[in-house]
Design a protein around this motif. Structure first.
Motif, mmCIF file in Angstrom:
data_model
loop_
_atom_site.group_PDB
_atom_site.id
_atom_site.type_symbol
_atom_site.label_atom_id
_atom_site.label_comp_id
_atom_site.label_asym_id
_atom_site.label_seq_id
_atom_site.Cartn_x
_atom_site.Cartn_y
_atom_site.Cartn_z
ATOM 1 N N ARG A 89 0.841 -1.200 0.000
ATOM 2 C CA ARG A 89 0.000 0.000 0.000
ATOM 3 C C ARG A 89 0.870 1.241 0.000
ATOM 4 O O ARG A 89 1.755 1.411 0.848
ATOM 5 N N GLU A 140 0.698 7.567 -5.608
ATOM 6 C CA GLU A 140 1.236 6.647 -6.607
ATOM 7 C C GLU A 140 2.054 7.366 -7.672
ATOM 8 O O GLU A 140 2.212 6.874 -8.797
ATOM 9 N N ASN A 178 -0.970 -4.177 -5.698
ATOM 10 C CA ASN A 178 -1.332 -2.905 -5.077
ATOM 11 C C ASN A 178 -2.375 -3.145 -3.988
ATOM 12 O O ASN A 178 -3.464 -3.652 -4.259
ATOM 13 N N TYR A 209 -4.659 -1.493 -2.683
ATOM 14 C CA TYR A 209 -5.454 -0.294 -2.909
ATOM 15 C C TYR A 209 -6.531 -0.092 -1.834
ATOM 16 O O TYR A 209 -6.858 -0.992 -1.055
ATOM 17 N N LEU A 224 -8.742 3.991 -5.276
ATOM 18 C CA LEU A 224 -8.932 3.383 -6.585
ATOM 19 C C LEU A 224 -10.295 3.766 -7.150
ATOM 20 O O LEU A 224 -10.439 3.978 -8.365
#
Length: 308
Positions: A130, A136, A158, A160, A271
């Motif tokens: 994470r 990112e 990921n 997320y 996300l």
């Protein structure tokens, strides 16, 4: 009329079931610095008990490995082991908790490797990473893609987030108020914490349905805070009352959205937000209380009883 009853029964049988809202809990910054209400070791023990009381079978704890060496963080390694013994899982939240947008991709990946050296092979380990601050790479797509490729090469997915409500801000404000000797309305603090996260879950689920045409298995971002230990049981009860099923982190991260790599002008945040932005849904694509200009005055009014 018998034929009509049979027809209605058949229609009911073939009708799609209502979408089930599903969500997993995850905790960042483990082990976290002391809060305003208890020592870190006591917090970890209370959090384990609270999750058990809430019947949460498996949450994910994202470990910032460098915090294990920091004074004041308690017996972090023992607390991580305690989480795993209780049935929860652990994953990578970096070694030094730095922003990708502020450093080179190679240095960032080296920091991830340093954390992996401690994590990999431990009981409860999952190959998830994470991003600290959910950063990112910001507007640097070359850096973003370099780290995405680096994670894939390392077999890391990921870790997320799809729903969050800046609980770290509520914790920070509560700890500061307690340190300053102010009177906190603890019932109001509980209600604010719970309400904010339930509203965030509902907001992000509605956004996901608009974007994807379905409700995915969500991952809620929390932090290993005193207020989480105090109020996570109440939060879970409130989520269930709104029709949410609490699923395991393993189940949530098995959702097909795990394969999506949205391409947006700025890579930071949930996300859910990124996917909505990529599709062209208009802002705001984030729950309003993630705006501290809204969240902080709300805390001061409701928890401290201060005038606007």
């Amino acid at each position: 009329m018998r034929w009509l009853a049979v027809l209605l029964a058949c229609l009911v049988a073939i009708a799609p079931a209502a979408a089930q809202k599903r969500i997993a809990l995850s905790f960042d910054d483990v082990p976290r610095n002391p809060g305003g209400f208890m020592a870190p070791d006591a917090r970890a023990k209370l959090l384990v008990r609270a999750l058990a009381k809430a019947r949460v079978k498996q949450a994910a704890f994202f470990v910032t490995v460098g915090n294990l060496e920091k004074a004041g963080s308690g017996d972090g390694a023992a607390n991580v082991a305690c989480y795993v013994k209780a049935g929860h899982v652990i994953a990578n939240h970096s070694f030094a908790h730095q922003r990708l947008s502020g450093m080179a991709a190679a240095d960032y990946l080296a920091d991830i490797d340093r954390a992996e050296a401690w994590l990999k092979g431990r009981p409860g380990y999952r190959p998830w990473f994470r991003f600290p601050f959910l950063d990112e790479g910001g507007k640097d797509k070359v850096k973003r893609d370099a780290v995405r490729a680096g994670l894939a090469a390392r077999g890391l997915a990921n870790g997320y987030v799809t729903a969050e409500s800046s609980d770290w801000n509520i914790e920070t404000l509560a700890a500061a108020a307690k340190k300053d000797g102010k009177t906190l309305d603890m019932a109001a603090l509980r209600d604010l914490y719970v309400e904010s996260h339930v509203e965030a879950a509902e907001f992000y689920d509605a956004l996901a349905v608009k974007t994807l045409g379905r409700s995915p298995a969500h991952v809620m971002l929390l932090h290993e805070t005193d207020i989480a230990a105090l109020f996570v049981d109440d939060l879970v009860k409130a989520l269930r009352a709104k029709g949410w099923e609490i699923v395991t982190a393993d189940a949530a991260f098995a959702d097909p959205i795990r394969e999506l790599r949205p391409d947006t002008p700025y890579a930071q945040g949930t996300l859910t937000e990124a996917l909505a932005w990529e599709k062209g849904l208009p802002a705001p694509r984030w729950y309003e209380r993630n705006d501290l200009k809204i969240a902080t005055p709300l805390f001061r009014r409701r928890v401290l009883g201060e005038a606007e």
